[in-house]
Design a protein around this motif. Structure first.
Motif, short mmCIF file in Angstrom:
data_model
loop_
_atom_site.label_atom_id
_atom_site.label_comp_id
_atom_site.label_asym_id
_atom_site.label_seq_id
_atom_site.Cartn_x
_atom_site.Cartn_y
_atom_site.Cartn_z
N MET A 1 0.83 -1.19 0.00
CA MET A 1 0.00 0.00 0.00
C MET A 1 0.87 1.24 0.00
O MET A 1 1.85 1.32 0.72
CB MET A 1 -0.91 0.03 1.21
N THR A 2 0.49 2.23 -0.77
CA THR A 2 1.26 3.45 -0.81
C THR A 2 0.92 4.37 0.35
O THR A 2 1.69 5.22 0.71
CB THR A 2 0.99 4.19 -2.13
N ARG A 3 -0.27 4.20 0.93
CA ARG A 3 -0.66 5.00 2.07
C ARG A 3 -1.74 4.24 2.83
O ARG A 3 -2.43 3.42 2.25
CB ARG A 3 -1.18 6.38 1.65
N PRO A 4 -1.90 4.50 4.12
CA PRO A 4 -2.89 3.76 4.88
C PRO A 4 -4.31 4.15 4.52
O PRO A 4 -4.57 5.25 4.05
CB PRO A 4 -2.57 4.15 6.33
N PHE A 5 -5.22 3.23 4.77
CA PHE A 5 -6.64 3.51 4.62
C PHE A 5 -7.03 4.63 5.56
O PHE A 5 -6.56 4.71 6.68
CB PHE A 5 -7.44 2.25 4.95
N ARG A 6 -7.89 5.50 5.08
CA ARG A 6 -8.41 6.55 5.95
C ARG A 6 -9.84 6.87 5.52
O ARG A 6 -10.07 7.21 4.35
CB ARG A 6 -7.55 7.81 5.82
N PRO A 7 -10.80 6.75 6.42
CA PRO A 7 -12.18 6.99 6.02
C PRO A 7 -12.40 8.41 5.55
O PRO A 7 -11.66 9.33 5.88
CB PRO A 7 -12.97 6.71 7.31
N ASP A 8 -13.46 8.59 4.74
CA ASP A 8 -13.82 9.92 4.26
C ASP A 8 -14.25 10.81 5.41
O ASP A 8 -14.68 10.36 6.45
CB ASP A 8 -14.99 9.83 3.28
N ARG A 9 -14.19 12.12 5.19
CA ARG A 9 -14.64 13.06 6.21
C ARG A 9 -16.15 12.90 6.47
O ARG A 9 -16.63 13.20 7.56
CB ARG A 9 -14.34 14.49 5.78
N ASN A 10 -16.92 12.43 5.49
CA ASN A 10 -18.35 12.23 5.67
C ASN A 10 -18.66 11.11 6.65
O ASN A 10 -19.79 10.98 7.11
CB ASN A 10 -19.01 11.89 4.33
N ASP A 11 -17.66 10.30 6.96
CA ASP A 11 -17.91 9.12 7.78
C ASP A 11 -17.96 9.44 9.27
O ASP A 11 -18.15 8.54 10.08
CB ASP A 11 -16.83 8.07 7.53
N ALA A 12 -17.77 10.73 9.65
CA ALA A 12 -17.85 11.08 11.06
C ALA A 12 -19.26 10.88 11.60
O ALA A 12 -19.45 10.68 12.79
CB ALA A 12 -17.41 12.53 11.26
N GLU A 155 -6.50 0.36 -0.37
CA GLU A 155 -6.00 1.71 -0.48
C GLU A 155 -7.11 2.74 -0.56
O GLU A 155 -6.85 3.92 -0.76
CB GLU A 155 -5.10 1.84 -1.72
N ALA A 156 -8.36 2.30 -0.42
CA ALA A 156 -9.47 3.24 -0.50
C ALA A 156 -9.30 4.31 0.56
O ALA A 156 -9.07 4.02 1.71
CB ALA A 156 -10.78 2.51 -0.27
N ALA A 157 -9.42 5.56 0.16
CA ALA A 157 -9.22 6.62 1.13
C ALA A 157 -10.05 7.84 0.78
O ALA A 157 -11.21 7.92 1.11
CB ALA A 157 -7.75 6.96 1.25
N LEU A 224 -1.85 -7.88 5.35
CA LEU A 224 -1.65 -6.44 5.20
C LEU A 224 -0.93 -5.86 6.42
O LEU A 224 -0.05 -5.01 6.29
CB LEU A 224 -2.99 -5.74 5.00
N ARG A 225 -1.30 -6.33 7.60
CA ARG A 225 -0.64 -5.84 8.81
C ARG A 225 0.83 -6.26 8.84
O ARG A 225 1.70 -5.49 9.26
CB ARG A 225 -1.36 -6.35 10.05
N MET A 226 1.12 -7.49 8.39
CA MET A 226 2.49 -7.96 8.37
C MET A 226 3.34 -7.24 7.33
O MET A 226 4.51 -6.91 7.57
CB MET A 226 2.51 -9.47 8.10
N LEU A 227 2.73 -6.98 6.18
CA LEU A 227 3.49 -6.38 5.08
C LEU A 227 3.63 -4.87 5.22
O LEU A 227 4.58 -4.29 4.70
CB LEU A 227 2.81 -6.70 3.75
N THR A 228 2.67 -4.23 5.91
CA THR A 228 2.72 -2.79 6.08
C THR A 228 2.46 -2.43 7.53
O THR A 228 1.47 -1.79 7.85
CB THR A 228 1.67 -2.10 5.18
N ALA A 233 -0.26 0.71 11.85
CA ALA A 233 -0.23 1.47 13.10
C ALA A 233 -0.75 2.88 12.89
O ALA A 233 -1.49 3.41 13.71
CB ALA A 233 1.20 1.50 13.65
N ALA A 234 -0.36 3.50 11.76
CA ALA A 234 -0.83 4.84 11.47
C ALA A 234 -2.33 4.86 11.28
O ALA A 234 -3.02 5.78 11.73
CB ALA A 234 -0.12 5.38 10.21
#
Length: 256
Positions: A1-12, A155-157, A224-228, A233-234
């Motif tokens: 993964m190039t960057r961690p998953f991060r939910p959309d701002r609408n998901d609050a 990678e959905a973010a 995924l946790r093992m590879l990244t 953690a982030a």
């Protein structure tokens, strides 16, 4: 993964997140199931390719258009994200409940709106193992399919990435359907399997289609946790901050 998953701002908003997952799962089950029913009509000539394309297009629609909470309109995906710490267990439970409700509504409407001959011929859209496939083989095939979907969505973010993620997920679903649909029914979705069994009253094979996708999704989550590990953690830290904080900064779009 190039960057961690991060939910959309609408998901609050948990209500909006649950509604989005319910609607997305409804559309996914209704559209894909509708094609499965129509494939039983001899004069239409629909085959495996059309079924795979319909499943892929439906999944691309719901992942690309609707606001997302990381649930993927699939309890197996939601459980994988929770196992990784990307969404909280409470949020996961809410999303899974919403997904199951949307799936049940879709199957109920299909039962009411489509001709009974097609419904009966398609076994109420239940996924059924081929006679040539053992329970163990079917379990592994469904698990691999679900694991592949989790990888495609990992990678959905942000909204900027949503179109690429939707295309990737849709193509993944289409490819997996082509590969295993004749063997297992390619359910890949516990909510879909549960809904079909509840409406038809037939539970044969239900345990496999409930557990295999979850097992495959959890295995991929572990990989995924093992590879990244740093990304995991982030992501966990970000999920905790998002759930705990109610400051205006939560509405800021994710940075690349």
């Amino acid at each position: 993964m190039t960057r961690p998953f991060r939910p959309d701002r609408n998901d609050a908003d948990p209500v909006a997140a649950a509604a989005s997952e319910a609607l997305g799962t409804f559309l996914l089950v209704f559209l894909a199931g509708g094609v499965l029913l129509q494939a039983r009509a001899p004069d239409l000539g629909l085959g495996l390719l059309e079924i795979a394309l319909a499943h892929g297009a439906a999944y691309a629609l719901v992942t690309g258009v609707l606001p997302r909470a990381g649930g993927g309109c699939n309890p197996a995906v939601t459980i994988a994200w929770s196992a990784l710490g990307w969404i909280s267990p409470v949020r996961a439970l809410v999303l899974v409940t919403a997904q199951c409700a949307g799936a049940v509504l879709a199957v109920v409407l299909m039962r009411a709106l489509f001709p009974g001959t097609l419904w009966d011929a398609a076994r109420g859209t239940r996924a059924v193992l081929s006679l040539d496939v053992s329970t163990v083989q079917g379990f592994v095939l469904e698990a691999i399919g679900a694991a592949t979907l989790v990888l495609a969505l990992a990678e959905a973010a942000s909204a900027r990435q949503r179109a690429a993620t939707a295309l990737r997920a849709g193509l993944t679903i289409a490819a997996v359907t082509l590969a295993i649909h004749p063997l297992t029914g390619a359910s890949l979705n516990p909510a879909r399997a549960l809904a079909a069994s509840l409406v038809t009253g037939v539970t044969d094979g239900l345990s496999l289609h409930l557990t295999a996708p979850v097992a495959g999704a959890l295995v991929m989550a572990l990989l995924l946790r093992m590879l990244t590990p740093r990304a995991g953690a982030a992501s966990s830290a970000q999920a905790a901050r998002t759930d705990a904080s109610s400051t205006p900064n939560d509405d800021a779009p994710p940075t690349p």
